[in-house]
Design a protein around this motif. Structure first.
Motif, PDB file in Angstrom:
ATOM      1  N   SER A 160       0.840  -1.072   0.022  1.00 25.57           N
ATOM      2  CA  SER A 160       0.187   0.105  -0.137  1.00 25.57           C
ATOM      3  C   SER A 160       0.953   1.053   0.055  1.00 25.57           C
ATOM      4  O   SER A 160       0.644   2.143  -0.628  1.00 25.57           O
ATOM      5  N   CYS A 161       1.827   1.239   0.416  1.00 32.88           N
ATOM      6  CA  CYS A 161       2.782   2.339   0.802  1.00 32.88           C
ATOM      7  C   CYS A 161       3.581   2.432  -0.788  1.00 32.88           C
ATOM      8  O   CYS A 161       3.487   3.663  -1.152  1.00 32.88           O
ATOM      9  N   THR A 162       3.949   1.589  -1.319  1.00 34.71           N
ATOM     10  CA  THR A 162       4.223   1.430  -2.971  1.00 34.71           C
ATOM     11  C   THR A 162       3.491   2.131  -3.755  1.00 34.71           C
ATOM     12  O   THR A 162       3.623   3.119  -4.556  1.00 34.71           O
ATOM     13  N   ALA A 163       2.147   1.569  -3.308  1.00 33.63           N
ATOM     14  CA  ALA A 163       0.866   2.284  -4.395  1.00 33.63           C
ATOM     15  C   ALA A 163       0.948   3.670  -3.936  1.00 33.63           C
ATOM     16  O   ALA A 163       0.888   4.663  -5.120  1.00 33.63           O
ATOM     17  N   ALA A 164       1.027   4.169  -2.724  1.00 36.98           N
ATOM     18  CA  ALA A 164       0.866   5.590  -2.530  1.00 36.98           C
ATOM     19  C   ALA A 164       2.026   6.327  -2.822  1.00 36.98           C
ATOM     20  O   ALA A 164       2.031   7.590  -3.430  1.00 36.98           O
ATOM     21  N   LEU A 165       3.224   5.811  -3.048  1.00 36.00           N
ATOM     22  CA  LEU A 165       4.360   6.401  -3.629  1.00 36.00           C
ATOM     23  C   LEU A 165       4.384   6.765  -5.102  1.00 36.00           C
ATOM     24  O   LEU A 165       4.605   7.751  -5.655  1.00 36.00           O
ATOM     25  N   ARG A 166       3.629   5.668  -5.796  1.00 35.54           N
ATOM     26  CA  ARG A 166       3.471   5.569  -7.203  1.00 35.54           C
ATOM     27  C   ARG A 166       2.497   6.962  -7.499  1.00 35.54           C
ATOM     28  O   ARG A 166       2.740   7.692  -8.242  1.00 35.54           O
TER      29      ARG A 166
ATOM     30  N   LEU B 130     -15.020   3.055  -1.315  1.00 36.30           N
ATOM     31  CA  LEU B 130     -14.803   1.683  -2.206  1.00 36.30           C
ATOM     32  C   LEU B 130     -13.468   1.685  -2.459  1.00 36.30           C
ATOM     33  O   LEU B 130     -12.690   2.308  -2.634  1.00 36.30           O
ATOM     34  N   PRO B 131     -13.061   0.102  -2.693  1.00 36.33           N
ATOM     35  CA  PRO B 131     -11.925  -0.344  -2.818  1.00 36.33           C
ATOM     36  C   PRO B 131     -11.060   0.535  -4.085  1.00 36.33           C
ATOM     37  O   PRO B 131     -11.715   0.952  -4.997  1.00 36.33           O
ATOM     38  N   ASN B 132      -9.892   1.037  -3.907  1.00 36.59           N
ATOM     39  CA  ASN B 132      -8.936   1.583  -5.017  1.00 36.59           C
ATOM     40  C   ASN B 132      -7.720   0.834  -5.098  1.00 36.59           C
ATOM     41  O   ASN B 132      -7.484   0.314  -3.932  1.00 36.59           O
ATOM     42  N   PRO B 133      -6.668   0.833  -5.920  1.00 34.54           N
ATOM     43  CA  PRO B 133      -5.471   0.134  -6.047  1.00 34.54           C
ATOM     44  C   PRO B 133      -4.593   0.228  -4.735  1.00 34.54           C
ATOM     45  O   PRO B 133      -3.719  -0.223  -4.514  1.00 34.54           O
ATOM     46  N   SER B 134      -4.699   1.430  -4.006  1.00 38.48           N
ATOM     47  CA  SER B 134      -4.205   1.593  -2.754  1.00 38.48           C
ATOM     48  C   SER B 134      -4.289   0.705  -1.615  1.00 38.48           C
ATOM     49  O   SER B 134      -3.690   0.712  -0.652  1.00 38.48           O
ATOM     50  N   TRP B 135      -5.485   0.142  -1.701  1.00 38.01           N
ATOM     51  CA  TRP B 135      -5.920  -0.679  -0.451  1.00 38.01           C
ATOM     52  C   TRP B 135      -5.384  -1.846  -0.277  1.00 38.01           C
ATOM     53  O   TRP B 135      -5.121  -2.510  -1.258  1.00 38.01           O
TER      54      TRP B 135
ATOM     55  N   ASP C 109      -5.647   8.987  -3.789  1.00 42.08           N
ATOM     56  CA  ASP C 109      -5.908   7.606  -3.369  1.00 42.08           C
ATOM     57  C   ASP C 109      -4.477   7.276  -2.610  1.00 42.08           C
ATOM     58  O   ASP C 109      -3.267   7.285  -3.129  1.00 42.08           O
ATOM     59  N   GLY C 110      -4.787   6.722  -1.446  1.00 43.06           N
ATOM     60  CA  GLY C 110      -3.468   5.951  -0.673  1.00 43.06           C
ATOM     61  C   GLY C 110      -2.511   6.753   0.152  1.00 43.06           C
ATOM     62  O   GLY C 110      -2.059   6.523   0.910  1.00 43.06           O
ATOM     63  N   LEU C 111      -2.681   8.206  -0.223  1.00 40.15           N
ATOM     64  CA  LEU C 111      -1.888   9.108   0.507  1.00 40.15           C
ATOM     65  C   LEU C 111      -2.283   9.728   1.861  1.00 40.15           C
ATOM     66  O   LEU C 111      -1.395   9.901   3.082  1.00 40.15           O
ATOM     67  N   GLY C 112      -3.394   9.679   2.307  1.00 36.64           N
ATOM     68  CA  GLY C 112      -3.866  10.054   3.405  1.00 36.64           C
ATOM     69  C   GLY C 112      -4.968   9.093   4.058  1.00 36.64           C
ATOM     70  O   GLY C 112      -4.644   8.162   4.412  1.00 36.64           O
TER      71      GLY C 112
END
Ligand SMILES: CCCCCCCCCCCCCCCCCC(=O)SCCNC(=O)CCNC(=O)[C@H](O)C(C)(C)COP(=O)(O)OP(=O)(O)OC[C@H]1O[C@@H](n2cnc3c(N)ncnc32)[C@H](O)[C@@H]1OP(=O)(O)O
Length: 224
Positions: A4-10, A48-53, A101-104
């Motif tokens: 999830s951290c990798t997705a957030a960094l992307r 709803l789910p997103n790729p950072s989940w 998405d994913g950062l916060g």
């Protein structure tokens, strides 16, 4: 957690590219079509789910979606903007939905009307760091306020937080998934008393405990 951290960094890298490059609409044909279209845009439901989940968040989400099938639980949708303030403040958006998405704050809230309780599944992203590697206490308080607030607002209508008391018992690792269980304990006139716990996804660690007092707004009184 790592994924999830990798997705957030992307997402972060994509955002940096956005600052350096052309406008979002110029780079994204779907966004561009929406930008220039006169069609009514359907607001995005962020609960709803997103790729950072992470896998943990998806797993818990699926378990609660199953519980929704018999009608005992309900998933609450969540939007960035509120129509109530749109005309005065066109840029206003819900604090907990202000990040990419994913950062916060990644979360979804489920409500059980019979038991007057909510369960919030929450994954706090890298922009919510306090002590390195852990969630900022203010971010935890924000999420507790939002989760307990929803538990108060469904039976109470338009409510505001008058008091929030939190005991932070263990630090929450950044990008991990926690479960915030809130319940309505009693109502006295316009006062709604609630309590909540924040636990790890496997429920083994109790991270925080809180109580909250929410007041149903008096339509006769002005807020300012
Ligand atoms: C505008 C909202 C729009 C909602 C739109 C919905 C859209 C949905 C979207 C998303 C939802 C997101 C949820 C987020 C939730 C976050 C909520 C916040 O942070 S909110 C932001 C953060 N919060 C704020 O900014 C709120 C700021 N505070 C206020 O505006 C006001 O103090 C008040 C409205 C809370 C109460 O005022 P007032 O109506 O004049 O009330 P009275 O003085 O007459 O008292 C009534 C009774 O309550 C007692 N009591 C009162 N306070 C306390 C206390 N602290 N300790 C103990 N007791 C207290 C008092 O003794 C009395 O008891 P009794 O004599 O009847 O026994």
């Amino acid at each position: 957690m790592l994924r999830s951290c990798t997705a957030a960094l992307r997402t972060l890298r994509a955002l940096r590219g956005r600052r350096e490059g052309a406008s979002p609409a110029a780079r994204d044909p779907v966004l561009a079509r929406r930008w220039f279209s006169t069609e009514k845009v359907i607001p995005k439901d962020h609960a709803l789910p997103n790729p950072s989940w992470s896998k943990d968040l998806r797993l818990l989400f699926d378990q609660f979606m199953k519980k929704c099938e018999d009608g005992s639980w309900e998933r609450l949708p969540s939007y960035k903007n509120s129509k109530l303030v749109k005309e005065q403040l066109s840029q206003a958006q819900l604090f907990t939905r202000g990040y990419e998405d994913g950062l916060g704050f990644e979360y979804v809230i489920f409500y059980n009307d019979d038991e007057k309780r909510t369960v919030c599944l929450f994954q706090g992203g890298p922009y919510l760091q306090g002590v390195p590697g852990f969630l900022h206490g203010g971010a935890i308080a924000t999420m507790i306020d939002a989760a307990v607030g929803m538990c108060a607002a469904i039976p109470g209508g338009i409510v505001m937080t008058a008091n929030l008391n939190i005991n932070f018992k263990r630090p929450i690792p950044l990008c991990s998934v926690v479960v915030i269980n809130s319940q309505l304990d009693k109502i006295e006139g316009r006062k709604l008393f609630l309590s909540c716990t924040v636990r790890s996804a496997d429920e083994k660690i109790l991270y925080s405990e809180a109580t909250g007092l929410f007041i149903k707004l008096d339509p006769e009184k002005s807020l300012i």
